[in-house]
Design a protein around this motif. Sequence first.
Motif: not given
Length: 529
Positions: A59-71, A444-459
Motif C-alpha cells: 500500500k506504500l506509494l513510492v514516488p518515481e523521482n528521488g524527492g528530497r535528500s539530506d546529502r 506514508t512515503w515521507d515517513e518511510f523515506s525519513s526513517k531510511v535516511r536516519r537509519y543509514q546515517t553512518g552507513f
Amino acid sequence: MAGIRHQLLLLLRRRHRLFPLVSAFSGCLLLLLLFSFSFPPVIHRSPLRRNNQVAVESKLLVPENGGRSDRHLWSSKLSNSYYGCSNASDTFQVLDKTSQADRYLLIATSGGLNQQRTGIIDAVVAAYILNATLVIPKLDQNSYWKDTSNFEEIFDVDWFISHLSKDVKIIKELPKGEESRLIGLQSMRVPRKCTPSCYLQRVLPLLKKKHVVQLSKFDYRLANQLDTELQKLRCRVNYHAVRYTETINKMGQILVDRMRTKAKHFVALHLRFEPDMLAFSGCYYGGGQKERLELGAMRRRWKTLHAANPDKVREHGRCPLTPEEIGLMLRGLGFGREVHLYVASGEVYGGDATLAPLRALFPNLHTKETLTSKKELAPFAGFSSRMAALDFIVCDESDAFVTNNNGNMARILAGRRRYLGHKVTIRPNAKKLHKIFTNRDNMTWDEFSSKVRRYQTGFMGEPDEMKAGEGEFHENPTSCICRKKKANEQLKEEEEHESWPWEYSDIGNVPMATRSGLDHQSQVDHEIF
C-alpha cells in the motif's frame, strides 16, 4: 390563477435547493484536478503499468523521482580531506636486509575470488614476518565454484612480483634444486587470526628444518590487528600490487565506459542474491516448500553450519535484502527512477521474477551480460573468478556502490573506496531497515523515506564512520588513511596514528614491542591461543 402561481413557487424553491449541490459537486471536481497535478506519480507494485504508475501488492506509494535528500548523492562532503598513505617508513626493514635464501613459503588459498584475495595479501605479510621467499600462491580450484583458473590467469603476476620487490622476494615456482623437497611435503594450517609471534612459534621452526612449508586453507590466517608498518604492507599489496590481467582490466574498462555513455553518474549494486548466499545465510524469502528444500539441501554442504531460525536471522540484520528492498532503500535515499543501476551478480535466485520489483523502481538496470555480446564475454564465461573480477572493476569505478551483505567482496571494495578517496559506499543497516520494511504499509512515503535516511546515517562511506580497529582491516584500513592538514595544502601525513616503539627480532622479520607495547601484544596473543 392561484394554482399556477403556487406551481411556479414550488419550481423556484426546488431550483434554489439544487444550486448548492451543483456548486459543491463542481468544487470537488476542481479540487481533484488540482491534487492530481500537485503530487508526483507513484509506483505501487506490479508488472502492470498504466499512466506512469506500476501496481504492486504494498500500500506504500513510492514516488518515481528521488524527492528530497539530506546529502549529496554522488560524493562525500569530507572526502577531499583524506588520502591513502601506505609507503613504508624509514624504520621498515627492506628486503636486502631480511632475505633468507633457504626458506620457501607455499600458500594454498581458499574460497571464492575475493576470499582468496585476502589470503594473497596476508601471504605476503606472512612471508615478510618469516623472512621467507614467497612462491606465487595457488588458487582454490576445488571450492563450490569449481573455477580452474590459476594465479596468472586472474592477476598480473609480473607486476605483483616487481611491485613488491623491495618488501618480499616472490618467485613463480620453486627453483629446480629445491623441487625434491616437495616429495612427502605435508601441508599445515595455522589458526585463524594468527599473530606474528604465532607464526614465529608455529611455522618458523618447521621452516628452518624443512626449508619449504606449505600453508593450506589460507584465508584470514593473519591477525586483524598488526603494527602500523605491517598494516601498510597489507595496503601496498591490496591497493597497488594485486591487479588483474590486461585482458580482464580491458574488458572491465569497456563495461565502465558503456555505463558512462548512458549516464554521467551510475550506481553499482553487489546484489549477492545467489542461491549459495541465501543458503549460507539461513534466511527465508517466502518461496514456500520449494525454496526450503532447495536452499536447505545446499546449506547442508557446509557441515559446520547449524540449523537457523530465519525470522531471528532477519531480525538481527544478517539476511541480504531482497532486490525490492534494495530499490526502496535507494529511492528513500533520494535516487530517482532515471538513475542507471549496474547489478553485479551471479545467478539470481528466482531469476527475472526476483529482479522485477527492482526493475520497476529502476528500469535503467544493467549487467555485464546486457552490456556485452556473448562473443565479448565468452573468454570469461564459465570462470566464476574472471566474471567476479569484471564485476569488481565496475563496482570499484562506480560513483555510488551498494553492498548487500558483509561478504569478502563488499569488505574489500569498501576498504578500497575509503583508501582511494572515500567514494560513496552504501552499506544497508539491515537490522534497522527490517523494521520499516515490515511496517511500510502503515506509513506514508515521507515517513518511510525519513526513517531510511536516519537509519543509514553512518552507513554511507563517510570518513570516520568506523573507529580505528573496528571490523576487518580490509574493510577499514585506518593505518593507511591520512588526513590533510588543510584542504588546499599539498598532501602531508599527520601524526594521527600512534606508532609503537618497535624493535625488529633477529629470528624473524617481525617488530617486537618494547615495554610500552608489550601489554597490548600479550592481549592479542591471548585471544589467539
